[in-house]
Design a protein around this motif. Structure first.
Motif, mmCIF file in Angstrom:
data_model
loop_
_atom_site.group_PDB
_atom_site.id
_atom_site.type_symbol
_atom_site.label_atom_id
_atom_site.label_comp_id
_atom_site.label_asym_id
_atom_site.label_seq_id
_atom_site.Cartn_x
_atom_site.Cartn_y
_atom_site.Cartn_z
ATOM 1 N N SER A 169 -4.632 14.062 -29.646
ATOM 2 C CA SER A 169 -4.708 13.117 -28.530
ATOM 3 C C SER A 169 -3.820 13.563 -27.380
ATOM 4 C CB SER A 169 -4.285 11.726 -29.005
ATOM 5 O OG SER A 169 -5.109 11.278 -30.056
ATOM 6 N N LEU A 222 -5.106 14.550 -23.681
ATOM 7 C CA LEU A 222 -4.643 13.844 -22.486
ATOM 8 C C LEU A 222 -4.006 14.801 -21.486
ATOM 9 C CD1 LEU A 222 -3.098 10.611 -24.079
ATOM 10 C CD2 LEU A 222 -5.212 10.796 -22.747
ATOM 11 N N ILE A 261 -10.732 14.143 -32.498
ATOM 12 C CA ILE A 261 -9.477 13.380 -32.587
ATOM 13 C C ILE A 261 -9.472 12.490 -33.829
ATOM 14 C CG2 ILE A 261 -8.141 11.557 -31.472
ATOM 15 C CD1 ILE A 261 -8.954 12.778 -28.784
ATOM 16 N N ARG A 311 -6.933 12.666 -37.263
ATOM 17 C CA ARG A 311 -6.175 11.540 -37.796
ATOM 18 C C ARG A 311 -6.503 11.295 -39.268
ATOM 19 N NH1 ARG A 311 -3.504 8.607 -34.031
ATOM 20 N NH2 ARG A 311 -3.981 9.014 -31.830
#
Length: 372
Positions: free
Chosen positions: A106, A110, A218, A222
């Motif tokens: 993430s 970003l 993403i 996780r």
């Protein structure tokens, strides 16, 4: 002890000296340098030859069939290069993000989006600065108004809404071959009242595919070990796609022929190069000035500020993809070469796979500057 033994043992000194000489890197000869950069040299020559062929052929009266045959090798070359862009982008983004630690994917996503947004804003500002300073279209605007042509046919808000619509497609499989855009219908409307409809067009919605793949990657990062089988699948699938590109590298040796065909064909399609350039001279000059400012000043300064390193090695490293993009007019055609160059120069494969693939669609500095 080993040092002392070499002092008193002649044979050991001879062996040590031989090993020392082997460790010295022999400078490459001129022929070896040419041989190692043969493809790059041929690409540069093909650009010059393409311009020359276009100039020569313009003196001849070529039929439409002959023009089509001149363009045909370049058309086939581009289709081969674009054939696996979609599989390459999707697998590289998913596999690279899925292999990162939870939270890193993430963050990197970003940071990448933020950097691309920053460069796009700067590119737009550079374009606005030059166009308001030079004013290249004043005379053309006057002549257009005399002919009764209207300007500002496309509203910015519609372009922005189309961007969001394509970013979040309702059907990801449908997005691989269609995209949406706002179509204006003025046949039964006045200038102030225009009918607008959101319609579908033929072509890959790369933006929607990229955002979907980034989201999947993403989530997989996780989940970690729970989806390791799926992660391994995409990693191996990406290796297969890159393996296909390694076989296509054989076809890349025909790139000079394709580039010659594309450049000469584009020159032949213009009816009057001299008249067109005289009309658009200031326009072309403004665009080129803005592009060179962004490439040679803005990007190096950003790199220097962020890394405290010289940007010259980056230009040397990426010169080959630059030439392919220039000769073909397609950033997608240069994407596999760009990824390979990054990995060859020690960039982490996860970063080398994700950032260029993501930027192939999102990083549109040239378009931002040009449109402004």
């Amino acid at each position: 002890a080993r040092r002392l033994s070499r002092l008193f043992d002649p044979h050991a000194r001879i062996v040590a000296e031989a090993n020392r000489k082997k460790s010295i890197v022999r400078p490459a000869t001129k022929w070896e340098i040419v041989k190692d950069n043969m493809f790059l040299i041929l690409t540069i020559l093909s650009v010059a030859i393409g311009v020359g062929v276009g100039v020569v052929f313009r003196t001849m009266k070529l039929t439409p069939i002959q023009l089509q045959l001149i363009n045909f090798p370049g058309e086939i070359f581009l289709q081969i290069m674009r054939m696996m862009i979609l599989p390459l982008i999707s697998t590289s983004i998913i596999s690279s993000l899925a292999q990162m630690k939870s939270g890193h994917a993430s963050l990197i996503g970003l940071l990448t989006v933020a950097y691309y947004a920053l460069t796009a804003v700067i590119a737009t500002s550079v374009g606005i600065f030059y166009v308001t300073t030079i004013k290249p279209g004043v005379s053309m605007k006057r002549s257009a108004s005399k002919r009764g042509r209207s300007t500002g046919d496309i509203e910015p808000i519609d372009t922005f809404l189309d961007l969001l619509r394509n970013m979040f497609p309702d059907n990801i499989f449908k997005a691989t071959f269609t995209y949406v855009f706002t179509k204006y219908d003025r046949s039964n409307s006045t200038e102030s009242d225009v009918d607008k409809n959101v319609v579908e067009g033929q072509g890959t919605n790369i933006l929607g595919v990229v955002f979907f793949c980034a989201f999947v990657g993403i989530v997989m990062s996780r989940k970690g070990e729970k989806v390791q089988v799926v992660t391994d699948f995409f990693v191996q699938l990406f290796e297969i796609i890159m393996g296909c590109y390694s076989y296509i590298q054989t076809v890349m040796w025909f790139a000079p022929v394709g580039i010659i065909s594309l450049i000469s064909g584009n020159m032949l399609e213009v009816d009057d190069i001299k008249g067109t350039f005289q009309t658009l001279a200031m326009y072309v000059t403004t665009i080129l000035l803005g592009l060179f400012t962004h490439v040679l000043i803005v990007n190096p300064v950003l790199y220097l500020i962020m890394t405290r390193k010289s940007p010259l090695p980056i230009y040397r490293m990426m010169f080959h993809p630059f030439l392919i993009a220039f000769g073909t007019g397609s950033s997608g055609a240069s994407l596999p070469t760009a990824i390979a160059c990054l990995e060859e120069h020690g960039i982490d494969s996860r970063i080398a796979n994700f950032v260029p693939s993501f930027g192939n669609t999102l990083n549109v500095d040239g378009n931002a500057l040009y449109e402004a």
